[in-house]
Design a protein around this motif. Structure first.
Motif, short mmCIF file in Angstrom:
data_model
loop_
_atom_site.label_atom_id
_atom_site.label_comp_id
_atom_site.label_asym_id
_atom_site.label_seq_id
_atom_site.Cartn_x
_atom_site.Cartn_y
_atom_site.Cartn_z
N PHE A 27 3.39 15.92 9.11
CA PHE A 27 4.38 16.30 8.08
C PHE A 27 4.40 15.16 7.05
CE2 PHE A 27 5.76 18.11 12.12
CZ PHE A 27 5.97 19.44 11.78
N SER A 28 3.25 14.53 6.85
CA SER A 28 3.21 13.29 6.06
C SER A 28 3.06 13.57 4.57
CB SER A 28 2.15 12.36 6.62
OG SER A 28 0.92 13.04 6.80
N ALA A 29 1.85 13.56 4.03
CA ALA A 29 1.72 13.74 2.57
C ALA A 29 2.21 15.12 2.17
CB ALA A 29 0.27 13.57 2.14
N GLY A 30 2.82 15.18 1.01
CA GLY A 30 3.25 16.47 0.46
C GLY A 30 2.05 17.16 -0.13
N GLY B 263 -0.84 13.82 -11.52
CA GLY B 263 0.46 13.42 -12.05
C GLY B 263 0.68 11.92 -11.87
N LYS B 264 0.25 11.38 -10.74
CA LYS B 264 0.42 9.96 -10.44
C LYS B 264 -0.20 9.10 -11.55
CE LYS B 264 -0.18 8.62 -6.10
NZ LYS B 264 -0.73 8.16 -4.81
N HIS B 265 -1.38 9.47 -11.98
CA HIS B 265 -2.10 8.71 -12.98
C HIS B 265 -1.42 8.77 -14.34
CE1 HIS B 265 -5.92 8.13 -15.53
NE2 HIS B 265 -5.63 6.95 -15.03
N PHE C 6 9.23 20.30 -1.35
CA PHE C 6 8.99 20.77 0.03
C PHE C 6 9.16 19.66 1.04
CE2 PHE C 6 4.72 21.30 -2.24
CZ PHE C 6 4.34 19.97 -2.06
N TYR C 7 10.29 18.96 0.92
CA TYR C 7 10.59 17.87 1.85
C TYR C 7 11.99 18.01 2.43
CZ TYR C 7 6.78 15.90 -0.90
OH TYR C 7 5.59 15.70 -1.55
N LEU C 8 12.12 17.60 3.70
CA LEU C 8 13.45 17.39 4.28
C LEU C 8 13.61 15.88 4.44
CD1 LEU C 8 13.62 20.15 7.04
CD2 LEU C 8 14.77 20.14 4.83
N VAL D 299 14.26 9.58 7.17
CA VAL D 299 12.82 9.80 7.29
C VAL D 299 12.48 11.06 6.48
CG1 VAL D 299 12.53 8.71 9.54
CG2 VAL D 299 13.13 11.13 9.45
N ARG D 300 11.21 11.18 6.06
CA ARG D 300 10.84 12.34 5.27
C ARG D 300 9.82 13.20 6.00
NH1 ARG D 300 6.96 12.39 0.04
NH2 ARG D 300 5.47 12.72 1.73
N LEU D 301 10.09 14.51 6.01
CA LEU D 301 9.15 15.47 6.60
C LEU D 301 8.75 16.48 5.53
CD1 LEU D 301 11.60 14.89 8.86
CD2 LEU D 301 10.10 16.29 10.25
N PRO E 157 0.85 -1.20 0.00
CA PRO E 157 0.00 0.00 0.00
C PRO E 157 0.89 1.25 0.00
CG PRO E 157 -0.53 -1.46 1.85
CD PRO E 157 0.71 -1.99 1.23
N SER E 158 0.39 2.35 -0.55
CA SER E 158 1.17 3.60 -0.55
C SER E 158 1.31 4.10 0.89
CB SER E 158 0.45 4.64 -1.41
OG SER E 158 0.97 5.92 -1.11
N LEU E 159 2.54 4.13 1.38
CA LEU E 159 2.76 4.54 2.78
C LEU E 159 2.49 6.03 2.99
CD1 LEU E 159 5.91 2.89 4.41
CD2 LEU E 159 3.57 2.89 5.25
N TRP F 43 10.42 8.32 -5.31
CA TRP F 43 9.04 8.51 -4.82
C TRP F 43 8.36 7.15 -4.73
CZ3 TRP F 43 4.20 8.74 -7.89
CH2 TRP F 43 3.09 8.99 -7.05
N VAL F 44 7.62 6.98 -3.67
CA VAL F 44 7.08 5.68 -3.23
C VAL F 44 6.42 4.85 -4.33
CG1 VAL F 44 4.96 6.83 -2.40
CG2 VAL F 44 5.59 4.64 -1.44
N SER F 45 5.72 5.47 -5.26
CA SER F 45 4.89 4.69 -6.19
C SER F 45 5.62 4.20 -7.44
CB SER F 45 3.66 5.49 -6.60
OG SER F 45 2.81 5.68 -5.48
N1 GLU Z 1 2.99 12.88 -3.72
C1 GLU Z 1 2.70 13.25 -2.37
C2 GLU Z 1 3.70 12.65 -1.40
O1 GLU Z 1 4.66 12.04 -1.79
C3 GLU Z 1 1.28 12.91 -2.02
C4 GLU Z 1 1.01 11.50 -1.60
C5 GLU Z 1 1.24 10.53 -2.72
O2 GLU Z 1 0.61 10.65 -3.75
O3 GLU Z 1 2.14 9.70 -2.53
O4 GLU Z 1 3.53 12.83 -0.23
#
Ligand code: GLU
Length: 395
Positions: A35-38, A99-101, A322-324, A362-364, A12-14, A124-126
């Motif tokens: 500080f989870s989803a961007g 964008g994901k799609h 916008f992540y650290l 870890v990502r914030l 599953p997408s974390l 990126w996770v996906s």
């Molecule tokens: N892309 C953003 C993230 O990485 C939103 C959640 C997702 O689609 O994974 O947090």
């Protein structure tokens, strides 16, 4: 019912799972800092909302063309020429459900059993799961803070096999915030050309840059590169339009048509009136993008300083997005346990680096308000101090 094997092959997408858990905890009355989803915390610009409302009033509530409203495809083509120096026509663009799609549609259209897709880590996770769902094999290339978490031409060269079909490039990067310099993009482009590869360039964070960092789309390096690059982008991050689900893919027409063929059996067109909001976002004044970027820049500075002051954490400076992505390795704890305990014990939601292929980090996300940032950083200090004292890290 017995599920298809592919379901068991992916996780599953974390990013989404942890965000949902944080929201559920907040709904239960807990004081959660997320500080989870961007996801930018700003409202969508008023002119985009007004345009979508107008579209509703005008009855733009029906099915539209699968590949998108012609006016939006043209506006995206004009944007690619204006901002990126990439000259595609409207027919080279498909509008997707975010964008994901666009990435998912591309993988479905071009990847099959035996195909390898090179994905630099942290990623990126996906990305890897999309490749797996399409039947291909993700080939993960590890990078470290020493190279700014960027793949080098030599690393790329070494990962290529006769089965390599596609390279996934993401700059500015989620989760590292690193940006490939124009020279680095050109050097990667040489390897791509030499080995006859294709590239998918995920440019969703292109507008969120700091300290003079420059975004060069690999498609703009030369006409040859443009012919073998698919640009993925969307409206969520630059225009704070996450829930609208409007993104796009741009590239050679035969690939765009193939993605459209699949989309025609999957989702049909993207929500018609949402597309009119996207047209306004692209064609009306762009100051909202700069206003949000400046807020992100300020938050980045505050959070980076606080994190760097915590013994046991190190953090490179992001140049975009916008992540650290601090390193937690010195604390002797895995990223999953770190995040689970931080959420349970201090009600702060962050994403384990393992979701992005690096258990050392870890990502914030700092797409959140300053109050949350200050409170969250106080809690991070306390949590890390408690880890340093806990028995399992003192052995
Ligand atoms: N892309 C953003 C993230 O990485 C939103 C959640 C997702 O689609 O994974 O947090």
């Amino acid at each position: 019912m017995k599920l298809a094997a592919r379901v068991g092959q992916v996780k599953p997408s974390l990013t989404l799972a942890i965000t949902a858990k944080a929201k559920a905890m907040a709904a239960d009355g807990l004081d959660v800092c997320s500080f989870s989803a961007g996801e930018p915390d700003f409202p969508t610009p008023a002119h985009a909302i007004a345009a979508a409302q107008r579209a509703l009033d005008e009855g733009k509530t029906r099915y539209g063309p699968v590949a998108g409203e012609p006016a939006l495809r043209s506006a995206i083509a004009a944007k690619l020429a204006r901002d990126n120096g990439v000259n595609w026509a409207a027919e080279n663009v498909i509008v997707t459900n975010g964008g994901k799609h666009s990435l998912y549609g591309l993988m479905m259209a071009v990847i099959e059993g035996g195909d390898e897709v090179i994905i630099p880590a942290p990623y990126w996770v996906s990305y890897p799961d999309m490749v797996t769902l399409a039947g291909g094999t993700p080939v993960i290339v590890e990078t470290t803070a020493a190279t700014g978490y960027k793949i080098t031409p030599a690393q790329l060269e070494a990962a290529i096999t006769p089965r390599t079909k596609l390279l996934v490039l993401n700059s500015p990067s989620n989760p590292t915030g690193k940006v490939y310099t124009p020279d680095e993009v050109r050097a990667i482009a040489q390897v791509v050309l030499r080995h006859d590869l294709w590239v998918v360039s995920d440019e969703i964070y292109e507008k969120i840059l700091y300290d003079g960092a420059q975004h060069l789309s690999i498609a703009a390096v030369s006409p040859e590169l443009q012919q073998r690059t698919l640009i993925s982008n969307g409206f969520a991050k630059a225009y704070s339009m996450t829930g609208w689900r409007v993104g796009y893919l741009a590239g050679p027409v035969e690939i765009i048509n193939a993605v459209a063929k699949i989309q025609g059996h999957a989702t049909s067109n993207v929500c018609t009136f949402a597309q009119y909001g996207a047209i306004a976002a692209l064609t009306e004044p762009q100051d909202c993008v700069e206003t949000m970027r400046q807020a992100f820049a300020e938050r980045r500075g505050v959070m980076l300083e606080r994190i760097r002051a915590i013994a046991g954490l190190t953090c490179t400076e992001p140049e975009g997005a916008f992540y650290l992505f601090p390193e937690i390795e010195a604390l002797g704890i895995g990223s999953m346990e770190f995040c689970e305990r931080f959420l349970e014990e201090h009600q702060v939601a962050i994403i384990p680096g393992i979701a992005f292929g690096s258990d050392r980090n870890v990502r914030l996300s700092y797409a959140t308000g300053m109050d949350t940032i200050l409170k969250g950083m106080d809690r991070l200090e306390k949590f890390v101090a408690s880890l340093e004292k806990s028995p399992q890290t003192c052995q």
